[in-house]
Design a protein around this motif. Structure first.
Motif, PDB file in Angstrom:
ATOM      1  N   GLU A 147       0.705  -1.310   0.003  1.00 18.45           N
ATOM      2  CA  GLU A 147      -0.438  -0.332   0.198  1.00 18.45           C
ATOM      3  C   GLU A 147       1.077   1.444  -0.109  1.00 18.45           C
ATOM      4  N   PRO A 148       0.517   2.726  -0.794  1.00 14.66           N
ATOM      5  CA  PRO A 148      -0.921   2.527  -1.750  1.00 14.66           C
ATOM      6  C   PRO A 148      -0.391   1.505  -2.938  1.00 14.66           C
ATOM      7  N   LYS A 149      -1.567   1.725  -3.082  1.00 13.07           N
ATOM      8  CA  LYS A 149      -1.521   0.932  -4.900  1.00 13.07           C
ATOM      9  C   LYS A 149      -0.532   1.732  -5.673  1.00 13.07           C
ATOM     10  N   PRO A 150      -0.063   0.821  -6.704  1.00 12.69           N
ATOM     11  CA  PRO A 150       0.994   2.012  -7.748  1.00 12.69           C
ATOM     12  C   PRO A 150      -0.113   1.937  -8.322  1.00 12.69           C
ATOM     13  N   LEU A 151       0.241   3.180  -9.584  1.00 15.41           N
ATOM     14  CA  LEU A 151      -0.481   4.122 -10.657  1.00 15.41           C
ATOM     15  C   LEU A 151       0.346   3.709 -10.867  1.00 15.41           C
ATOM     16  N   GLN A 152       0.033   2.401 -12.246  1.00 13.73           N
ATOM     17  CA  GLN A 152       0.673   1.939 -13.201  1.00 13.73           C
ATOM     18  C   GLN A 152       0.842   2.195 -14.653  1.00 13.73           C
ATOM     19  N   SER A 153      -0.301   2.321 -15.068  1.00 15.32           N
ATOM     20  CA  SER A 153      -0.698   3.007 -16.561  1.00 15.32           C
ATOM     21  C   SER A 153      -0.957   4.115 -16.246  1.00 15.32           C
ATOM     22  N   ARG A 154      -1.594   5.129 -17.622  1.00 13.59           N
ATOM     23  CA  ARG A 154      -2.112   6.582 -17.624  1.00 13.59           C
ATOM     24  C   ARG A 154      -3.588   5.951 -17.348  1.00 13.59           C
ATOM     25  N   GLU A 155      -4.512   4.094 -17.759  1.00 12.69           N
ATOM     26  CA  GLU A 155      -5.675   4.585 -17.481  1.00 12.69           C
ATOM     27  C   GLU A 155      -5.619   5.179 -15.816  1.00 12.69           C
ATOM     28  N   ASP A 156      -4.828   3.927 -14.565  1.00 11.59           N
ATOM     29  CA  ASP A 156      -4.360   4.067 -13.201  1.00 11.59           C
ATOM     30  C   ASP A 156      -4.762   5.946 -12.908  1.00 11.59           C
ATOM     31  N   ILE A 157      -3.672   6.344 -13.770  1.00 12.68           N
ATOM     32  CA  ILE A 157      -3.669   7.774 -13.259  1.00 12.68           C
ATOM     33  C   ILE A 157      -4.993   8.587 -13.674  1.00 12.68           C
ATOM     34  N   ALA A 158      -5.424   8.146 -14.501  1.00 11.47           N
ATOM     35  CA  ALA A 158      -6.650   9.026 -15.084  1.00 11.47           C
ATOM     36  C   ALA A 158      -7.600   8.429 -13.703  1.00 11.47           C
ATOM     37  N   ARG A 159      -8.286   7.697 -13.375  1.00 10.10           N
ATOM     38  CA  ARG A 159      -8.984   7.105 -12.617  1.00 10.10           C
ATOM     39  C   ARG A 159      -8.767   7.693 -10.781  1.00 10.10           C
ATOM     40  N   ALA A 160      -7.941   7.941 -10.716  1.00 10.38           N
ATOM     41  CA  ALA A 160      -7.534   9.020  -9.546  1.00 10.38           C
ATOM     42  C   ALA A 160      -7.634  10.302 -10.002  1.00 10.38           C
ATOM     43  N   ALA A 161      -6.714  10.466 -10.852  1.00  7.59           N
ATOM     44  CA  ALA A 161      -7.313  12.458 -11.205  1.00  7.59           C
ATOM     45  C   ALA A 161      -9.137  12.661 -11.863  1.00  7.59           C
ATOM     46  N   ARG A 162      -9.723  11.426 -11.844  1.00  8.11           N
ATOM     47  CA  ARG A 162     -10.612  11.577 -11.966  1.00  8.11           C
ATOM     48  C   ARG A 162     -11.093  12.202 -13.964  1.00  8.11           C
ATOM     49  N   LEU A 163     -10.115  11.744 -14.564  1.00  6.97           N
ATOM     50  CA  LEU A 163      -9.517  12.533 -16.324  1.00  6.97           C
ATOM     51  C   LEU A 163      -9.811  11.434 -16.680  1.00  6.97           C
ATOM     52  N   SER A 164      -9.178  11.852 -18.030  1.00  6.77           N
ATOM     53  CA  SER A 164      -9.458  10.733 -19.320  1.00  6.77           C
ATOM     54  C   SER A 164      -7.977  10.490 -19.865  1.00  6.77           C
ATOM     55  N   SER A 165      -7.722   9.621 -20.086  1.00  4.75           N
ATOM     56  CA  SER A 165      -6.683   9.268 -20.640  1.00  4.75           C
ATOM     57  C   SER A 165      -5.596   9.935 -21.664  1.00  4.75           C
ATOM     58  N   SER A 166      -6.636  10.598 -22.182  1.00  3.90           N
ATOM     59  CA  SER A 166      -6.499  11.047 -23.327  1.00  3.90           C
ATOM     60  C   SER A 166      -6.184  12.698 -22.279  1.00  3.90           C
ATOM     61  N   GLN A 167      -6.295  12.839 -21.658  1.00  2.00           N
ATOM     62  CA  GLN A 167      -5.592  14.147 -20.617  1.00  2.00           C
ATOM     63  C   GLN A 167      -5.530  14.098 -19.929  1.00  2.00           C
ATOM     64  N   VAL A 168      -4.613  13.026 -18.990  1.00  3.71           N
ATOM     65  CA  VAL A 168      -3.997  12.505 -18.263  1.00  3.71           C
ATOM     66  C   VAL A 168      -2.611  13.019 -19.817  1.00  3.71           C
ATOM     67  N   GLY A 169      -2.371  12.283 -21.236  1.00  8.07           N
ATOM     68  CA  GLY A 169      -1.500  12.234 -21.749  1.00  8.07           C
ATOM     69  C   GLY A 169      -0.557  13.802 -21.766  1.00  8.07           C
ATOM     70  N   MET A 170      -1.974  14.715 -22.426  1.00  9.41           N
ATOM     71  CA  MET A 170      -1.757  16.137 -22.329  1.00  9.41           C
ATOM     72  C   MET A 170      -0.717  16.431 -21.383  1.00  9.41           C
ATOM     73  N   ILE A 171      -1.413  16.394 -19.739  1.00  5.16           N
ATOM     74  CA  ILE A 171      -0.915  16.772 -18.737  1.00  5.16           C
ATOM     75  C   ILE A 171       0.136  16.439 -19.036  1.00  5.16           C
ATOM     76  N   GLU A 172       1.033  15.016 -19.307  1.00  6.51           N
ATOM     77  CA  GLU A 172       2.246  14.809 -18.739  1.00  6.51           C
ATOM     78  C   GLU A 172       3.096  15.464 -20.070  1.00  6.51           C
ATOM     79  N   LYS A 173       2.651  15.545 -21.513  1.00  9.16           N
ATOM     80  CA  LYS A 173       3.414  16.767 -22.482  1.00  9.16           C
ATOM     81  C   LYS A 173       3.743  17.823 -21.506  1.00  9.16           C
TER      82      LYS A 173
END
Length: 284
Positions: A147-173
């Protein structure tokens, strides 16, 4: 009580707008500080704005210790989870926090794995009665990585932040490529995630120049980049006669003349067929 305010923890908190700060100040003056400030030892973890206002007006406040904190990383992760649950944060702010959480959890799990591997290695030269590890047991090290559970994929991060995967990609860029002035415009709400990710593809000097010119110029810069990308695609999808003639539109006059010629030939063919049928009937 001496309360220590660390700038690195304040950085997790988006500053209140003047109206929000005034509203909080009026509430505290009218009703007092009802919610306890969260501390780790003497370090302030939650309640920075309330603490500042109470200090300003000499208002009393309560404090509470969080017994689950064992390191500054625990504090960071707790603060991130607290802020991710707040609706007042923008999409960009939630995405940045979720990405930061991924980094912290990944580093913790990596260190715990190293400790576990070392703890399970056979030790032949250890003094009799001594454990081959210092303070850590394999069970403790393994527990640290559960614990805590790792955020391994972009989808994991999107769920944690209540965003879409594409939005997470934009933020990373944006985090990797955008000039600080562009990032500031996104944080202020002057530029959308999509537009900021597009502007981030420009050379840093162009990004800075657009940002200094104001939010309207930033939006225009994003528009110009999109149009430059669209033009080559449109040219590639243009009809063959457009590419061959090198013009922006088909040669409509030539096409009309060709169609008229085809119609004439079809009419002549029909007339010839009738003549052949007539000759055949006469021969019979």
């Amino acid at each position: 009580m001496n309360i220590v305010v660390l700038e690195e923890l304040k950085a997790y908190i988006e500053p209140l707008t003047p109206d929000e700060h005034d509203a909080l100040e009026r509430s505290l003056l009218a009703e007092g500080c009802r919610d306890a400030l969260v501390l780790w030892g003497d370090i302030l973890v939650d309640g920075h704005n309330r603490h500042g206002i109470c200090q300003k007006h000499g208002l009393p406040f309560q404090t509470v210790q969080n017994p689950r904190f064992t390191s500054m990383e625990d504090v960071h992760l707790w603060m991130i989870d607290q802020h991710l649950g707040r609706r007042s944060l923008s999409d960009f702010q939630r995405g940045v926090l979720a990405l930061r959480k991924r980094e912290i959890v990944a580093e913790r799990r990596s260190r715990a794995k190293v400790r576990t591997d070392k703890a399970t290695e056979p030790v032949t030269d250890a003094p009799s009665g001594d454990a081959p590890w210092e303070g850590d047991t394999p069970a403790a090290a393994l527990a640290a990585v559960l614990e805590p559970k790792p955020l391994q994929s972009r989808e994991d991060i999107a769920r944690a932040a209540r965003l879409s995967s594409s939005q997470v990609g934009m933020i990373e860029k944006i985090q990797k490529q955008a000039a600080p002035e562009v990032v500031a415009a996104v944080r202020a709400g002057d530029l959308s995630l999509n537009a900021a990710a597009v502007v981030a593809t420009l050379p840093e000097e162009e990004q800075r120049a657009a940002a200094l010119a104001g939010k309207d110029e930033l939006k225009q810069a994003a528009k110009r980049v999109r149009e430059s990308r669209r033009k080559p695609r449109d040219e590639a999808e243009a009809p063959d006669e457009t590419r061959e003639t090198g013009t922006d539109a088909p040669a409509s006059d030539e096409v009309a003349a060709l169609r008229q010629r085809v119609a004439q030939l079809e009419a002549e063919n029909a007339e010839l067929r009738l003549q052949v049928q007539s000759l055949s009937a006469q021969l019979v």
